[in-house]
Design a protein around this motif. Structure first.
Motif, PDB file in Angstrom:
ATOM      1  N   ILE A  32      51.217  49.290  60.575  1.00 31.27           N
ATOM      2  CA  ILE A  32      51.135  48.240  59.557  1.00 31.27           C
ATOM      3  C   ILE A  32      52.392  48.275  58.688  1.00 31.27           C
ATOM      4  CG2 ILE A  32      49.859  47.418  57.523  1.00 31.27           C
ATOM      5  CD1 ILE A  32      48.508  46.853  60.309  1.00 31.27           C
ATOM      6  N   TYR A  35      55.666  46.440  60.212  1.00 29.10           N
ATOM      7  CA  TYR A  35      55.877  44.997  60.310  1.00 29.10           C
ATOM      8  C   TYR A  35      57.063  44.624  59.429  1.00 29.10           C
ATOM      9  CZ  TYR A  35      51.680  43.593  62.923  1.00 29.10           C
ATOM     10  OH  TYR A  35      50.734  43.393  63.902  1.00 29.10           O
ATOM     11  N   GLU A  38      56.042  40.527  56.442  1.00 35.39           N
ATOM     12  CA  GLU A  38      54.644  40.643  56.035  1.00 35.39           C
ATOM     13  C   GLU A  38      53.811  39.462  56.526  1.00 35.39           C
ATOM     14  OE1 GLU A  38      52.189  41.826  52.021  1.00 35.39           O
ATOM     15  OE2 GLU A  38      54.291  42.384  52.227  1.00 35.39           O
ATOM     16  N   LEU A  41      51.994  39.802  59.903  1.00 37.31           N
ATOM     17  CA  LEU A  41      50.719  40.521  59.954  1.00 37.31           C
ATOM     18  C   LEU A  41      49.549  39.574  60.210  1.00 37.31           C
ATOM     19  CD1 LEU A  41      50.917  43.074  57.019  1.00 37.31           C
ATOM     20  CD2 LEU A  41      50.060  43.585  59.307  1.00 37.31           C
ATOM     21  N   TRP A  42      49.700  38.318  59.806  1.00 42.10           N
ATOM     22  CA  TRP A  42      48.573  37.383  59.804  1.00 42.10           C
ATOM     23  C   TRP A  42      48.717  36.263  60.820  1.00 42.10           C
ATOM     24  CZ3 TRP A  42      44.908  39.753  57.492  1.00 42.10           C
ATOM     25  CH2 TRP A  42      45.256  40.741  56.572  1.00 42.10           C
ATOM     26  N   GLY A  53      46.817  42.085  60.939  1.00 48.19           N
ATOM     27  CA  GLY A  53      46.153  42.314  59.653  1.00 48.19           C
ATOM     28  C   GLY A  53      44.650  42.291  59.768  1.00 48.19           C
ATOM     29  N   ASN A  54      44.130  41.315  60.542  1.00 49.72           N
ATOM     30  CA  ASN A  54      42.679  41.248  60.707  1.00 49.72           C
ATOM     31  C   ASN A  54      42.140  42.407  61.537  1.00 49.72           C
ATOM     32  OD1 ASN A  54      43.200  37.881  60.476  1.00 49.72           O
ATOM     33  ND2 ASN A  54      41.673  38.854  59.197  1.00 49.72           N
ATOM     34  N   CYS A  56      43.425  45.358  61.529  1.00 50.50           N
ATOM     35  CA  CYS A  56      43.465  46.476  60.591  1.00 50.50           C
ATOM     36  C   CYS A  56      42.231  46.455  59.690  1.00 50.50           C
ATOM     37  CB  CYS A  56      44.753  46.411  59.761  1.00 50.50           C
ATOM     38  SG  CYS A  56      44.896  47.710  58.518  1.00 50.50           S
ATOM     39  N   LYS A  87      42.900  36.476  54.953  1.00 53.74           N
ATOM     40  CA  LYS A  87      44.305  36.336  55.343  1.00 53.74           C
ATOM     41  C   LYS A  87      45.172  36.741  54.158  1.00 53.74           C
ATOM     42  CE  LYS A  87      43.144  34.408  59.261  1.00 53.74           C
ATOM     43  NZ  LYS A  87      42.817  35.373  60.258  1.00 53.74           N
ATOM     44  N   ASP A  88      46.386  37.079  54.460  1.00 54.69           N
ATOM     45  CA  ASP A  88      47.411  37.342  53.454  1.00 54.69           C
ATOM     46  C   ASP A  88      47.062  38.452  52.467  1.00 54.69           C
ATOM     47  OD1 ASP A  88      49.035  35.345  54.623  1.00 54.69           O
ATOM     48  OD2 ASP A  88      47.935  33.813  53.510  1.00 54.69           O
ATOM     49  N   LYS A  91      50.459  43.854  52.289  1.00 56.50           N
ATOM     50  CA  LYS A  91      50.634  45.045  53.116  1.00 56.50           C
ATOM     51  C   LYS A  91      50.340  46.309  52.317  1.00 56.50           C
ATOM     52  CE  LYS A  91      54.575  45.443  55.452  1.00 56.50           C
ATOM     53  NZ  LYS A  91      55.880  45.916  55.984  1.00 56.50           N
ATOM     54  N   LEU A  94      46.659  46.898  52.285  1.00 56.80           N
ATOM     55  CA  LEU A  94      46.192  47.401  53.584  1.00 56.80           C
ATOM     56  C   LEU A  94      46.512  48.890  53.723  1.00 56.80           C
ATOM     57  CD1 LEU A  94      47.231  44.550  56.060  1.00 56.80           C
ATOM     58  CD2 LEU A  94      44.926  45.087  55.236  1.00 56.80           C
TER      59      LEU A  94
END
Length: 164
Positions: A32, A35, A38, A41-42, A53-54, A56, A87-88, A91, A94
């Protein structure tokens, strides 16, 4: 000599699982963090169903539910739908959630003993009941599976062709 002692501990199923889950959560944090963009990720594209991202968020929710809430009695309440719809998430957030999940999993697994591995897992997750050991192996392989997807997702979206 230290590596040999670590390998001896791997003969203990619980120690092996704890080591592998810790290793893969550390790798999740690394993936993560790696990336470059950023926003990547989405992103989903080209038939990819879930963003890094999802995935994760899904792993964090999964482990906090099945290791934390069920075995560690943490009180965690899962919102599985949000794992795939949020979403969004920054980072940094996360990465903090991964660290908290690492601490929770390591602590919970550290208080179990080898005899717990043969006990029935508290929730019927599959069509049939499973032992705690079997279900922990399932969780470890589930983590590894999605970790590979995140790695591939990151490399596809962050790829920058070399210019001469």
């Amino acid at each position: 000599m230290e590596k040999l002692e670590t390998r001896r501990q791997m003969n203990n199923t619980l120690a092996a699982l704890r080591t592998l889950i810790n290793r893969d959560l550390a790798k999740l944090k690394s993936e993560i963090g790696a990336y470059q963009s950023e926003s990547n990720l989405w992103k989903v594209q080209n038939g990819i169903a879930n963003s890094g991202g999802n995935l994760c968020l899904h792993l964090i929710g999964n482990l906090n539910t099945f290791i934390g809430a069920e075995l560690g009695e943490t009180g965690y309440i899962r919102q599985r739908e949000l794992e795939f719809s949020l979403k969004d998430v920054p980072k940094t957030e996360l990465l903090q959630q991964i660290e908290a999940t690492m601490a929770m999993a390591d602590h919970t697994l550290s208080v179990l003993d080898e005899a717990d591995m043969d006990k029935e897992y508290p929730l019927p997750v599959f069509k049939e009941n499973a032992t705690t050991g079997y279900f922990l192996w399932h969780l470890a392989t589930h983590l590894t599976y999605h970790l590979g997807q995140i790695n591939y997702h990151r490399r596809l979206l962050d790829f920058k062709p070399k210019t001469n």
